[in-house]
Design a protein around this motif. Structure first.
Motif, PDB file in Angstrom:
ATOM      1  N   UNK A  56      24.379 -10.710 -26.254  1.00  0.00           N
ATOM      2  CA  UNK A  56      24.682 -11.912 -25.478  1.00  0.00           C
ATOM      3  C   UNK A  56      24.301 -13.190 -26.222  1.00  0.00           C
ATOM      4  N   UNK A  57      23.866 -13.069 -27.454  1.00  0.00           N
ATOM      5  CA  UNK A  57      23.490 -14.243 -28.232  1.00  0.00           C
ATOM      6  C   UNK A  57      23.730 -13.967 -29.713  1.00  0.00           C
ATOM      7  N   UNK A  58      24.231 -14.981 -30.391  1.00  0.00           N
ATOM      8  CA  UNK A  58      24.478 -14.831 -31.823  1.00  0.00           C
ATOM      9  C   UNK A  58      23.236 -15.146 -32.648  1.00  0.00           C
ATOM     10  N   UNK A 109      19.717 -23.273 -19.582  1.00  0.00           N
ATOM     11  CA  UNK A 109      19.942 -22.310 -18.505  1.00  0.00           C
ATOM     12  C   UNK A 109      18.683 -21.488 -18.271  1.00  0.00           C
ATOM     13  N   UNK A 110      18.353 -21.272 -17.006  1.00  0.00           N
ATOM     14  CA  UNK A 110      17.234 -20.400 -16.634  1.00  0.00           C
ATOM     15  C   UNK A 110      17.783 -19.259 -15.793  1.00  0.00           C
ATOM     16  N   UNK A 111      17.589 -18.029 -16.287  1.00  0.00           N
ATOM     17  CA  UNK A 111      18.016 -16.837 -15.558  1.00  0.00           C
ATOM     18  C   UNK A 111      16.765 -16.152 -15.004  1.00  0.00           C
ATOM     19  N   UNK A 112      16.755 -15.910 -13.677  1.00  0.00           N
ATOM     20  CA  UNK A 112      15.621 -15.251 -13.030  1.00  0.00           C
ATOM     21  C   UNK A 112      16.149 -14.090 -12.196  1.00  0.00           C
ATOM     22  N   UNK A 231      27.347  -7.381 -16.928  1.00  0.00           N
ATOM     23  CA  UNK A 231      28.180  -8.387 -16.262  1.00  0.00           C
ATOM     24  C   UNK A 231      27.335  -9.523 -15.705  1.00  0.00           C
ATOM     25  N   UNK A 232      26.178  -9.184 -15.136  1.00  0.00           N
ATOM     26  CA  UNK A 232      25.275 -10.217 -14.617  1.00  0.00           C
ATOM     27  C   UNK A 232      24.842 -11.146 -15.752  1.00  0.00           C
ATOM     28  N   UNK A 233      24.451 -10.577 -16.877  1.00  0.00           N
ATOM     29  CA  UNK A 233      23.975 -11.401 -17.997  1.00  0.00           C
ATOM     30  C   UNK A 233      25.115 -12.176 -18.660  1.00  0.00           C
ATOM     31  N   UNK A 234      26.325 -11.709 -18.489  1.00  0.00           N
ATOM     32  CA  UNK A 234      27.465 -12.406 -19.117  1.00  0.00           C
ATOM     33  C   UNK A 234      27.716 -13.773 -18.489  1.00  0.00           C
TER      34      UNK A 234
END
Length: 399
Positions: A56-58, A109-112, A231-234
């Protein structure tokens, strides 16, 4: 030890060895502890997810081991980042919440993902989370994405899950990305939002909140549910990810009293150097000063042996008068040093004082003194008189 005792001893030893081998080789019980740590390979760890995050990250995955307030205070970023929190519960204090809000307002972005998270930041976002306390681990949860195109990635979680959902959200700036459907106590299906996005600021910053952290554990990722987690992390932007490894139930914490010293790099090295120097001092200093202590025998009293030899010599030659004279002299010296009495005159006063100080009766003391005077008046003495004098003197000294 007889033969039967030896056999019994060998049998007991064999049983003990067998029990030890069985204890060492038996399979370990599966650890179902909540961890979410990147290094834990247990069912509820996040080892698999962390090693797949580069999908999910380069860029390289960054790891935060501090509180988020300390981490964001010490770091500066030129490009937008995605900060990922995954744990069964998360609580942010005032300073941490302000740091997170500012971080998002700057365009990050903050993902929790957490079963239950609370604190100032949740109040600011106007979000409330409700946890389903009944039938924990039993009610299956049907998790779906609101986008019809993602229907193939919906999953039903039947075990190893605690269900929670968003009870209320700020509808003006919140987008619902996914839902959870469970049955209540009356066996009626209830559907609630469990995956949302909240836009913050004018720089495209966003909070992405999710209430099923179990979906990212090793157990579910290896149980045909990896598509749902992916899919959630996408939904996170394609940018460098910062993985939080501090707000974890399985975080490794130093419990030693030296925790403060070991947590500080300078103090830790100072402590290690001091201990190493102390060990060297003990080794080399001990070798220089520790020597074998020789055994020193007690000095023999040669005077006593000499006296015995001389006494035996006099006795063998029959010189009883000389021995009697020496015995009387030694006794009078004993009286002078022990009782502090003058021995020039053997009168009544002397006898009374000697009797009082030696704790003898006047009659006993007078008998000894008279016998000494009797012997001093003679020039020749017999063996019997020597033996009698010795008995009287020894009796007088003992009592």
């Amino acid at each position: 030890m007889d033969k039967r005792s030896k056999v019994a001893l060998y049998i007991i030893g064999a049983v003990i060895v067998f029990m030890m081998v069985a204890e060492v080789t038996k399979p370990k019980a599966l650890n179902w502890r909540n961890s979410y740590s990147a290094v834990d390979k247990i069912p509820l760890g996040c080892y698999v997810l962390f090693n797949e995050l580069n999908t999910f990250s380069e860029d390289e995955i960054l790891v935060s081991e501090k509180s988020i307030y300390e981490y964001l205070k010490d770091e500066t970023f030129s490009e937008p980042k995605s900060l990922v929190f995954i744990n069964d519960h998360i609580n942010f204090g005032k300073e941490e919440s302000e740091a997170l809000i500012q971080f998002v307002e700057d365009g990050n972005t903050v993902f929790i993902s957490s079963t239950y998270f609370y604190g100032n930041v949740m109040d600011t976002l106007n979000v409330s989370v409700q946890r389903q306390y009944t039938n924990i681990y039993r009610k299956e949860a049907d998790t779906k994405f609101t986008s019809p195109s993602l229907k193939a990635n919906n999953r039903i979680y039947k075990d190893v899950i605690e269900n929670s959902f968003f009870e209320s959200v700020d509808t003006l700036r919140t987008t619902i990305l996914g839902t959870i459907t469970t049955q209540n106590d009356d066996e009626i299906d209830e559907t609630h939002a469990n995956f949302i996005k909240i836009d913050i600021g004018e720089n495209s910053g966003q909070f992405i909140l999710h209430t099923n952290p179990f979906a990212f554990t090793n157990y579910h990722l290896l149980d045909d549910k990896e598509d749902y987690a992916a899919t959630v992390l996408s939904y996170m932007p394609k940018q460098q990810i910062i993985w939080d490894n501090n707000y974890k139930s399985g975080r490794k914490v130093i419990t030693s009293p030296l925790r403060f010293i070991l947590s500080n790099s300078a103090l830790k090295w100072a402590f290690y150097i001091s201990m190493f120097g102390l060990i060297l001092f003990v080794i080399f200093r001990g070798k220089r000063t520790q020597r074998i202590i020789p055994v020193i025998n007690k000095l023999e009293n040669a005077t006593v042996d000499f006296t015995k030899t001389i006494g035996e010599l006099y006795y063998q030659h029959g010189d009883f008068s000389n021995i009697i004279e020496k015995k009387i002299q030694y006794f009078l010296e004993f009286v002078r040093t022990q009782y502090y009495l003058e021995t020039n005159q053997f009168n009544v006063s002397f006898i009374n004082k000697l009797a009082a100080k030696s704790n003898h009766t006047n009659e006993e003391t007078k008998a000894l003194v008279d016998y000494i005077l009797f012997l001093k008046s003679k020039t020749d003495h017999t063996e019997r008189e020597l033996i009698e004098l010795n008995k009287k003197i020894e009796h007088f000294k003992r009592t």
